[in-house]
Design a protein around this motif. Structure first.
Motif, PDB file in Angstrom:
ATOM      1  N   TYR A 392       0.835  -1.556   0.061  1.00  0.00           N
ATOM      2  CA  TYR A 392       0.186  -0.066  -0.012  1.00  0.00           C
ATOM      3  C   TYR A 392       0.809   1.281   0.088  1.00  0.00           C
ATOM      4  O   TYR A 392       0.460   2.352  -0.552  1.00  0.00           O
ATOM      5  N   GLN A 393       2.202   1.333   0.170  1.00  0.00           N
ATOM      6  CA  GLN A 393       3.167   2.262   0.206  1.00  0.00           C
ATOM      7  C   GLN A 393       3.139   2.860  -1.151  1.00  0.00           C
ATOM      8  O   GLN A 393       3.413   2.284  -1.972  1.00  0.00           O
ATOM      9  N   PHE A 394       2.649   4.048  -1.215  1.00  0.00           N
ATOM     10  CA  PHE A 394       2.725   4.701  -2.856  1.00  0.00           C
ATOM     11  C   PHE A 394       3.753   5.598  -2.788  1.00  0.00           C
ATOM     12  O   PHE A 394       3.649   6.471  -3.935  1.00  0.00           O
ATOM     13  N   TRP A 395       4.760   5.649  -2.443  1.00  0.00           N
ATOM     14  CA  TRP A 395       6.222   6.461  -2.611  1.00  0.00           C
ATOM     15  C   TRP A 395       7.195   5.386  -2.410  1.00  0.00           C
ATOM     16  O   TRP A 395       7.205   4.374  -1.783  1.00  0.00           O
ATOM     17  N   ASP A 396       8.145   5.828  -3.163  1.00  0.00           N
ATOM     18  CA  ASP A 396       9.607   5.153  -2.932  1.00  0.00           C
ATOM     19  C   ASP A 396      10.553   6.277  -2.242  1.00  0.00           C
ATOM     20  O   ASP A 396      10.330   7.616  -2.026  1.00  0.00           O
ATOM     21  N   CYS A 397      11.118   5.447  -1.076  1.00  0.00           N
ATOM     22  CA  CYS A 397      12.032   6.237  -0.308  1.00  0.00           C
ATOM     23  C   CYS A 397      13.419   5.612  -0.437  1.00  0.00           C
ATOM     24  O   CYS A 397      13.899   4.661  -0.118  1.00  0.00           O
ATOM     25  N   VAL A 398      14.387   6.672  -0.664  1.00  0.00           N
ATOM     26  CA  VAL A 398      15.930   6.356  -0.947  1.00  0.00           C
ATOM     27  C   VAL A 398      16.547   7.394   0.050  1.00  0.00           C
ATOM     28  O   VAL A 398      16.640   8.391  -0.076  1.00  0.00           O
ATOM     29  N   PRO A 399      17.579   6.629   0.879  1.00  0.00           N
ATOM     30  CA  PRO A 399      18.058   7.231   1.828  1.00  0.00           C
ATOM     31  C   PRO A 399      19.366   8.170   1.067  1.00  0.00           C
ATOM     32  O   PRO A 399      20.107   7.496   0.211  1.00  0.00           O
TER      33      PRO A 399
END
Length: 946
Positions: A392-399
């Motif tokens: 359901y997470q609708f974004w990508d997260c890059v450190p």
């Protein structure tokens, strides 16, 4: 309760003997000694009943002290408790615990033994006899055929194409790995008795052993609640398979460490924690074991109601790269999967295809789980489901890091695919709508309720969701600034294919705030909304709380007299009272036009009116008059049921045509009888469109149906003008409906989706012919409610005069509840009626005939063909008669219209127009008058027919 075949009833009651002994305990004498008479009545001095077993194996009782009719067990229950056949079946089934599911009659059972407990068997203790290995039938009970085929195929491939000695070895290892064992038997000590349950070839018993506690699993138990039994103290938050996942993770780490130590240089060695590729959360034991057999790591929870805590999720997630959830696709499974995905956005949900629910399992319930899925799909198909599962997470997260490795921040990016998946799973999507410019509308589904929305609602939902989760402000800014939440972007939302068919040929669903009712010919079933797999538009949910009430009327049919009778059981419903009074066509005989022997004073009239204020069968009326009034009431009840049932039957393609009973002069309108109130009442139940029938140019409007869609259930053409072209509507009654909205595309609604319609009018249909009449279901309203125009009545009476309030606008919740119950019972009656229920049509035809000829012609014909003149029962020149009428009326009529009026006048007065014996081959009467051949007309009194 489903219908139970009488054969099953007799099979389960020893040919009905158990029923007979239940109703007549004294019949035991006839069993102990054949031929012995017994008593069936308490006050009976001498036994007069006999018992006999018939050739078909069923028992009957003959009452020689009564009607001497032989009755079987079911017939005895019907007679003794005064119930119909169906209720007798249900009462017997309840008494003798006979299932309404014939499949269960043949389900296998465990071999059961009961013995005295031994001294060394403590109270409450369990004992298990474990088999050395699983049998082939037990393996097939747990694993799907498709999984077994895949595992055996792998085994053959590993064995160089040869079938291994034990093809099920790998499956046995999986069962043992997950602490599952097969049992020969288990014994439970209760009340110093040993209760022994033994497995059979067709009834396996399994046991999951977790040391301090155990779980007994009987998959073939017909009662779901008894399939599982726990021994010892069950751990409340136990996660099955977690031990095995931790073990697999540790094995994987040791393998990586070994590979790392084998690296040639120290630079090649990295201290790196490698996770398992995936762990799948399954809905139960069998699903989990099948998934494990397809080479996945699995876990499952303690029960359907168990919840995954944050610590549980964290502990599992740190073991794997991808954490999946594989839910059942019944209502509970879907709801719980959505709740889990909304809580833990990283979880990927493996959704089984929706078409699986259309198939049935061995209990005849809709298929819902992986075991069911693998009956129709393969291991490869399942692997594709896993590949396409989304979180359901609708974004990508890059450190983001500095060169020295110092963390800076997270860089966020909208993931389009996952965004649309998130919205779809939260009920946002598009729905095709042909009469819209774009061809669709945006909708939001909540539970089983569908509502149309604007695109901005989608953006608000996303932003409010992020705010409620206390997400990073940088992430929230991404969505505020993005044009990917614009209306044009929302056009990428998935389409919902929604079946709004809340009806079938045999039933109709009604949706209320607190309950959903399913009405059929036999009953009104009550459900909680969440328990019904039916979708409904938000504005079709009736915004009232309801409670099912007892029947308010009972209608029977007399085959001999071809008429209905109605018994009014409860007239607490104000709308029912209103309909009763609108059916009282002889009310004036009761209240105004009293016969000489009943010339009451005002006090007597008042007393009578109060006593029979809402009665269809007043004391002053004859049986024939009461019967006619009842036919009108039953006809109205039938018409409401017809309009409430959304199913379109080509054999019942009618429009309800509500008209006044009172015959008025042509062109004169009385009104006020309650027709509009009656048929506007249906607008409380469904999507509707009302057209202004007073507009004589209504049918000239090319956009007349612009507000009608395939979801419109009811079209009311209200208060129709005398000159309205009724025939304009008739094609749409029996065929498809053409819709031409302004500034939008024209479309056609097929017959089965087109709305039913009703007309209310103070007039009759002009030029009614058989083609017109077959499209109409007439209803007739008395003038009990009326305006006192020109002092035609002793008083004026409006609807709210009777009730002291307006119908509907002033209803209390209790009065609404009575109304909804009454209308649902109207629907039930319609569904149970095998025939069209017309009102008494004689008066309807009389009104139609008068309308066809008009007042002027009627007055002329009454004089021209008077019994005192010479034109009745005589040949009359048609030309002369026509000219005489034109001179009399000063009207410009055609010859054909004159002929039609002549036929109507003759039919109205019971005469024969142009008897066949006088007609030539072309249907005309030709005679010579002098030297001239002249067309004649002949009006014959029926009594003078040859």
């Amino acid at each position: 309760m489903k219908y139970i075949d009488r054969k099953i009833i007799f099979e389960c009651t020893n040919g009905g003997l158990d029923i007979i002994l239940w109703k007549y305990p004294d019949a035991i004498k006839a069993i102990e000694k054949a031929g012995t008479k017994f008593k069936i009545r308490g006050d009976e001095k001498t036994p007069s009943a006999s018992l006999k077993k018939m050739q078909d194996g069923n028992w009957v009782v003959t009452d020689f002290g009564g009607d001497q009719k032989a009755r079987n067990g079911i017939q005895i229950e019907m007679m003794e408790d005064n119930v119909d056949f169906k209720e007798a079946i249900q009462r017997i089934a309840d008494k003798f615990n006979i299932t309404d599911d014939p499949i269960k009659l043949n389900l296998p059972k465990a071999d059961f033994e009961m013995r005295d407990a031994f001294e060394n068997e403590p109270e409450g203790e369990y004992y298990f006899q474990i088999k050395e290995k699983f049998s082939e039938s037990e393996i097939k009970e747990i694993f799907s055929d498709k999984v077994i085929e895949a595992v055996i195929s792998d085994a053959r491939r590993n064995n160089k194409g040869e079938m291994p000695e034990d093809p099920y070895q790998e499956l046995r290892k999986i069962l043992t790995h997950y602490d599952c064992f097969s049992l020969t038997s288990f014994t439970y000590i209760k009340d110093r008795r040993a209760l022994v349950s033994r497995s059979t070839d067709v009834y396996p018993i399994f046991m999951f052993d977790y040391g301090t506690w155990k779980k007994i699993y009987q998959p073939k138990n017909p009662e779901k609640q008894y399939r599982f039994r726990y021994v010892g103290k069950k751990e409340e938050k136990f996660i099955f398979g977690s031990k095995q996942c931790v073990s697999a993770f540790n094995d994987y780490q040791r393998q990586n460490e070994t590979e790392n130590m084998d690296a040639e240089s120290e630079d090649e060695r990295e201290v790196k924690v490698e996770k398992l590729e995936s762990i799948i959360l399954c809905s139960g034991e069998r699903d989990a074991l099948n998934v494990a057999a397809m080479h996945y790591n699995v876990v499952w929870l303690n029960s359907e109601s168990a919840k995954l805590s944050w610590s549980d999720f964290t502990n599992i997630a740190k073991l794997c790269k991808n954490f999946y959830n594989l839910p059942d696709i019944d209502k509970t499974g879907i709801r719980q999967a959505h709740e889990l995905a909304m809580q833990f956005l990283e979880i990927k949900t493996i959704w089984l295809p929706e078409e699986l629910a259309e198939k049935k399992d061995f209990r005849l319930n809709p298929c819902k789980d992986l075991r069911d899925y693998l009956r129709y799909w393969t291991k490869k198909d399942f692997e594709n489901l896993v590949k396409t599962a989304l979180p359901y997470q609708f974004w990508d997260c890059v450190p983001m890091y500095k060169k020295n490795g110092e963390f800076i921040r997270y860089n966020y990016k909208i993931n389009n695919v996952q965004s649309y998946n998130f919205l779809y799973r939260n009920g946002f999507g598009r729905y095709k709508q042909d009469n819209k410019k774009e061809g669709y509308i945006f909708i939001k589904i909540e539970g089983n309720i569908v509502k149309e929305i604007d695109a901005i609602i989608v953006k608000d939902f996303i932003n409010n969701f992020l705010k409620s989760r206390h997400t990073d402000v940088n992430l929230r800014n991404i969505f505020f600034r993005s044009n990917q939440l614009s209306e044009s972007s929302m056009s990428n939302l998935a389409y919902f294919e929604i079946d709004f068919s809340d009806f079938s040929r045999k039933d109709q669903y009604l949706f209320f705030k607190n309950r959903t009712w399913c009405i059929n010919a036999d009953e009104i079933k009550v459900y909680r909304p969440e328990d019904v797999r039916k979708y409904v538009w938000e504005d079709e949910v009736i915004q009232h709380f309801v409670e099912k009430l007892d029947l308010m009327f009972n209608i029977t049919y007399d085959e001999l007299n071809k008429s209905h009778d109605i018994s009014i059981l409860d007239n607490s419903c104000l709308f029912f009272k209103f309909l009763i009074n609108t059916s009282r066509i002889y009310w004036r005989k009761e209240l105004e036009d009293l016969p000489l022997e009943l010339q009451w004073n005002k006090e007597q009239i008042k007393n009578y009116q109060e006593k029979f204020q809402y009665s269809i069968e007043g004391e002053n009326l004859s049986e024939k008059e009461i019967c006619e009034q009842k036919q009108h009431l039953v006809n109205k009840i039938y018409s409401f049921g017809y309009l409430l049932h959304r199913f379109k039957d080509p054999a019942k393609a009618w429009a309800v045509f509500a008209m006044d009973y009172k015959i008025s002069d042509q062109g004169e309108s009385h009104g006020g009888s309650g027709k509009s109130i009656a048929y506007k009442a249906l607008r409380h139940f469904m999507k509707n469109v009302t057209l202004d029938g007073r507009n004589p140019r209504l049918t000239d409007n090319p956009h007349i149906y612009e507000n009608v869609t395939k979801h419109t259930d009811y079209i009311l053409i209200d208060d129709c003008n005398e000159n309205l072209k009724f025939d304009f509507f008739f094609a749409s009654i029996t065929g498809e409906l053409s819709v031409n909205p302004k500034n939008n595309r024209q479309s056609v609604i097929p017959f089965e989706d087109a709305a039913k319609s009703a007309f209310t009018t103070n007039f009759t249909v002009k030029n009614a012919d058989p083609s017109t009449e077959r499209r109409l279901l007439h209803t007739v309203f008395s003038d009990y409610y009326h305006y006192n125009k020109n002092n035609a009545y002793q008083q004026e009476r409006k609807v709210n005069d009777d009730f002291g309030k307006n119908l509907f606008q002033d209803f209390t919740e209790m009065e609404w509840n009575y109304f909804f119950n009454f209308m649902s019972q109207c629907l039930k009656f319609y569904l149970s009626s095998p025939r069209k229920v017309n009102p008494p049509l004689e008066h309807v035809m009389k009104r139609t005939l008068i309308s066809d000829m008009g007042d002027a012609f009627n007055s002329w014909a009454d004089t021209y063909f008077s019994s005192e003149g010479d034109n009745l029962d005589n040949f009359v020149s048609r030309k002369d008669a026509f000219k005489n009428f034109i001179d009399y009326s000063n009207l410009k009529w055609s010859s054909n219209r004159f002929t039609k009026a002549m036929k109507a006048w003759c039919q109205l007065n019971g005469f024969i127009y142009n008897p066949k014996e006088y007609q030539n081959s072309r249907g005309r009467i030709i005679r010579k008058i002098g030297d001239l051949t002249t067309e004649m007309i002949y009006v014959q009194i029926k009594s003078t027919q040859k």
